[in-house]
Design a protein around this motif. Structure first.
Motif, PDB file in Angstrom:
ATOM      1  N   GLY A 147       0.816  -1.209   0.000  1.00 52.58           N
ATOM      2  CA  GLY A 147       0.000   0.000   0.000  1.00 52.58           C
ATOM      3  C   GLY A 147       0.849   1.257   0.000  1.00 52.58           C
ATOM      4  O   GLY A 147       0.562   2.215  -0.730  1.00 52.58           O
ATOM      5  N   ILE A 148       1.909   1.277   0.791  1.00 55.46           N
ATOM      6  CA  ILE A 148       2.810   2.423   0.805  1.00 55.46           C
ATOM      7  C   ILE A 148       3.478   2.583  -0.561  1.00 55.46           C
ATOM      8  O   ILE A 148       3.580   3.680  -1.111  1.00 55.46           O
ATOM      9  CB  ILE A 148       3.871   2.240   1.909  1.00 55.46           C
ATOM     10  N   PHE A 149       3.908   1.454  -1.118  1.00 56.00           N
ATOM     11  CA  PHE A 149       4.536   1.468  -2.441  1.00 56.00           C
ATOM     12  C   PHE A 149       3.560   1.980  -3.493  1.00 56.00           C
ATOM     13  O   PHE A 149       3.935   2.717  -4.414  1.00 56.00           O
ATOM     14  CB  PHE A 149       5.003   0.047  -2.777  1.00 56.00           C
ATOM     15  N   PHE A 150       2.275   1.618  -3.353  1.00 57.47           N
ATOM     16  CA  PHE A 150       1.249   2.050  -4.304  1.00 57.47           C
ATOM     17  C   PHE A 150       1.119   3.563  -4.309  1.00 57.47           C
ATOM     18  O   PHE A 150       1.127   4.203  -5.370  1.00 57.47           O
ATOM     19  CB  PHE A 150      -0.090   1.393  -3.947  1.00 57.47           C
ATOM     20  N   TRP A 151       0.971   4.166  -3.135  1.00 57.16           N
ATOM     21  CA  TRP A 151       0.747   5.613  -3.077  1.00 57.16           C
ATOM     22  C   TRP A 151       1.971   6.380  -3.542  1.00 57.16           C
ATOM     23  O   TRP A 151       1.845   7.436  -4.182  1.00 57.16           O
ATOM     24  CB  TRP A 151       0.348   6.012  -1.662  1.00 57.16           C
ATOM     25  N   VAL A 152       3.163   5.881  -3.259  1.00 54.20           N
ATOM     26  CA  VAL A 152       4.379   6.515  -3.776  1.00 54.20           C
ATOM     27  C   VAL A 152       4.421   6.415  -5.296  1.00 54.20           C
ATOM     28  O   VAL A 152       4.769   7.382  -5.996  1.00 54.20           O
ATOM     29  CB  VAL A 152       5.635   5.882  -3.150  1.00 54.20           C
ATOM     30  N   SER A 153       4.047   5.249  -5.818  1.00 53.00           N
ATOM     31  CA  SER A 153       4.084   5.027  -7.264  1.00 53.00           C
ATOM     32  C   SER A 153       3.037   5.856  -7.993  1.00 53.00           C
ATOM     33  O   SER A 153       3.226   6.210  -9.156  1.00 53.00           O
ATOM     34  CB  SER A 153       3.882   3.533  -7.573  1.00 53.00           C
ATOM     35  N   ILE A 154       1.922   6.163  -7.335  1.00 53.89           N
ATOM     36  CA  ILE A 154       0.911   7.032  -7.933  1.00 53.89           C
ATOM     37  C   ILE A 154       1.404   8.480  -7.936  1.00 53.89           C
ATOM     38  O   ILE A 154       1.159   9.231  -8.892  1.00 53.89           O
ATOM     39  CB  ILE A 154      -0.423   6.925  -7.154  1.00 53.89           C
ATOM     40  N   PHE A 155       2.091   8.868  -6.892  1.00 53.61           N
ATOM     41  CA  PHE A 155       2.549  10.257  -6.762  1.00 53.61           C
ATOM     42  C   PHE A 155       3.546  10.624  -7.865  1.00 53.61           C
ATOM     43  O   PHE A 155       3.516  11.729  -8.413  1.00 53.61           O
ATOM     44  CB  PHE A 155       3.188  10.463  -5.385  1.00 53.61           C
ATOM     45  N   MET A 156       4.416   9.689  -8.221  1.00 55.67           N
ATOM     46  CA  MET A 156       5.458   9.989  -9.209  1.00 55.67           C
ATOM     47  C   MET A 156       4.884  10.362 -10.579  1.00 55.67           C
ATOM     48  O   MET A 156       5.246  11.405 -11.134  1.00 55.67           O
ATOM     49  CB  MET A 156       6.410   8.795  -9.333  1.00 55.67           C
ATOM     50  N   PRO A 157       3.976   9.573 -11.189  1.00 54.47           N
ATOM     51  CA  PRO A 157       3.450   9.986 -12.489  1.00 54.47           C
ATOM     52  C   PRO A 157       2.611  11.257 -12.422  1.00 54.47           C
ATOM     53  O   PRO A 157       2.553  12.008 -13.400  1.00 54.47           O
ATOM     54  CB  PRO A 157       2.607   8.788 -12.944  1.00 54.47           C
ATOM     55  N   VAL A 158       1.955  11.511 -11.291  1.00 50.40           N
ATOM     56  CA  VAL A 158       1.188  12.754 -11.159  1.00 50.40           C
ATOM     57  C   VAL A 158       2.114  13.954 -11.305  1.00 50.40           C
ATOM     58  O   VAL A 158       1.820  14.919 -12.018  1.00 50.40           O
ATOM     59  CB  VAL A 158       0.448  12.788  -9.801  1.00 50.40           C
ATOM     60  N   VAL A 159       3.265  13.899 -10.636  1.00 49.66           N
ATOM     61  CA  VAL A 159       4.245  14.987 -10.731  1.00 49.66           C
ATOM     62  C   VAL A 159       4.798  15.091 -12.154  1.00 49.66           C
ATOM     63  O   VAL A 159       4.898  16.192 -12.726  1.00 49.66           O
ATOM     64  CB  VAL A 159       5.387  14.758  -9.722  1.00 49.66           C
ATOM     65  N   LEU A 160       5.132  13.940 -12.749  1.00 50.62           N
ATOM     66  CA  LEU A 160       5.716  13.949 -14.086  1.00 50.62           C
ATOM     67  C   LEU A 160       4.713  14.439 -15.133  1.00 50.62           C
ATOM     68  O   LEU A 160       5.086  15.156 -16.072  1.00 50.62           O
ATOM     69  CB  LEU A 160       6.214  12.551 -14.447  1.00 50.62           C
ATOM     70  N   ILE A 161       3.439  14.068 -14.976  1.00 47.43           N
ATOM     71  CA  ILE A 161       2.408  14.535 -15.916  1.00 47.43           C
ATOM     72  C   ILE A 161       2.217  16.041 -15.772  1.00 47.43           C
ATOM     73  O   ILE A 161       2.009  16.761 -16.759  1.00 47.43           O
ATOM     74  CB  ILE A 161       1.094  13.769 -15.676  1.00 47.43           C
ATOM     75  N   ALA A 162       2.294  16.546 -14.538  1.00 56.34           N
ATOM     76  CA  ALA A 162       2.194  17.992 -14.332  1.00 56.34           C
ATOM     77  C   ALA A 162       3.347  18.720 -15.017  1.00 56.34           C
ATOM     78  O   ALA A 162       3.160  19.766 -15.656  1.00 56.34           O
ATOM     79  CB  ALA A 162       2.175  18.301 -12.836  1.00 56.34           C
TER      80      ALA A 162
END
Length: 346
Positions: free
Chosen positions: A181-196
């Protein structure tokens, strides 16, 4: 449904949020469920009852939509096969526009039908599947390709599902533990930043990698497990819509063709897939209520017509459908299917 919009931003988000894992996710699931207790008879039965609605909607699309687009069409392009497995391995003389079926997203169903017929053979050599998949992850970084029938990427993720088919679903739950679960939320955060950053013109979009797609598959699985655990009421309601997923898969693309451009490219496009999905679900439940015998032929929902043939609408329409298909209705539901309510979606 968001990927197929015209909005570049929504396309970028929906493609990259889960590291381009959406198509590999469906391939893994298809291989997993089709590989369990499969026989040649089951494989032919499932492929046949996928082929009927696949052909029905594509033929209907050809007759109703393509003539108005002014696009030329040849009968041999109906299934959309050009290159097989590798680029340049041409079995049919089709140009780029005809390398997929008329309903573009149904290329996935075309490949699933072919792989379904091969699954009884694949499960007999299951011990070789993991090395084959490992070689793919070591030497290839190709996503499933819609212009290549059963491309390398398509086969690799489907084989991964077949190789895992002997494992219990509970084992997947154990893998998706609290630490993931921790790995999931970190992995979601990375593409959000990159897409921004991409939207601001700072960086280009990254290309797919095999490891990234596998990560995306696991993230989508975890998202479902998380919803089932923390939002059980919503999860149960969404599960009731599962039989409508086949129609959603086949019809959203043709419906998009009739929508104004603003609904596919402007800010309003964010709501367009939700509205289209709602319309398709209503269509499914209308079929279920008034003509349930059509569901095996249109929505890949088996046996509903046989159980409810007493409805008047079915009494009138089933002879016509039988005449068009030249075949009888579907066989009995497989007794050992682990997800009898949802396997039609795959």
């Amino acid at each position: 449904m968001y990927v197929h919009l015209s909005s570049p931003f929504l396309q970028a988000v929906s493609l990259h949020l889960f590291y381009l894992g959406r198509v590999p996710f469906f391939l893994v699931l298809a291989g997993y469920f089709l590989g369990r207790n499969i026989t040649w008879n089951k494989a032919f039965n499932r492929a046949f009852w996928l082929f009927i609605p696949f052909m029905f909607w594509n033929v209907l699309y050809v007759f109703l939509v393509l003539p108005h687009d002014g696009a030329s069409f040849r009968l041999e392009n109906l299934i959309g096969i050009r290159d097989v497995f590798l680029p340049g391995m041409n079995l049919f003389s089709a140009d780029d526009s005809h390398a997929v079926p008329p309903i573009g997203p149904s290329w996935f169903l075309r490949d699933i039908i072919i792989l379904t017929l091969l699954t009884p053979l694949l499960v007999r050599v299951k011990i070789l599947l993991f090395p084959a998949v490992l070689l793919f992850f070591c030497f290839f970084n190709t996503a499933p390709d819609h212009t290549e029938t059963i491309s390398i990427g398509t086969c690799a993720f489907y084989l991964l599902g077949v190789a895992l088919s002997s494992r219990r679903i509970d084992d997947i739950h154990l893998l998706m533990n609290k630490k993931f679960g921790i790995f999931f939320w970190v992995s979601i955060f990375m593409p959000v930043v990159l897409i921004a950053l991409y939207s601001a013109g700072v960086i280009p979009l990254w290309k797919e990698t095999a490891i990234g797609m596998l990560l995306g598959v696991m993230m989508i699985m975890y998202a479902g497990i998380w919803m089932e655990k923390h939002l059980p009421g919503l999860s149960a309601k969404i599960a009731l819509l599962a039989p409508a997923c086949f129609l959603t898969f086949m019809l959203h693309w043709p419906i998009y063709g009739f929508l104004p451009p603003a609904m596919k490219s402007s800010l309003f496009a964010f709501f367009t897939p939700l509205l289209v999905f709602a319309a398709i679900v209503l269509f499914y439940f209308a079929l279920k209520r008034f003509a349930p015998c059509l569901l095996p032929y249109l929505a890949h929902v088996k046996n509903t017509g046989r159980r409810q043939a007493q409805h008047g609408a079915c009494d009138e329409t089933i002879p016509l459908i039988r005449g068009l298909s030249g075949m009888s209705q579907s066989s009995e539901r497989d007794a050992g299917n682990p997800m009898p309510g949802t396997r039609e979606s795959f």
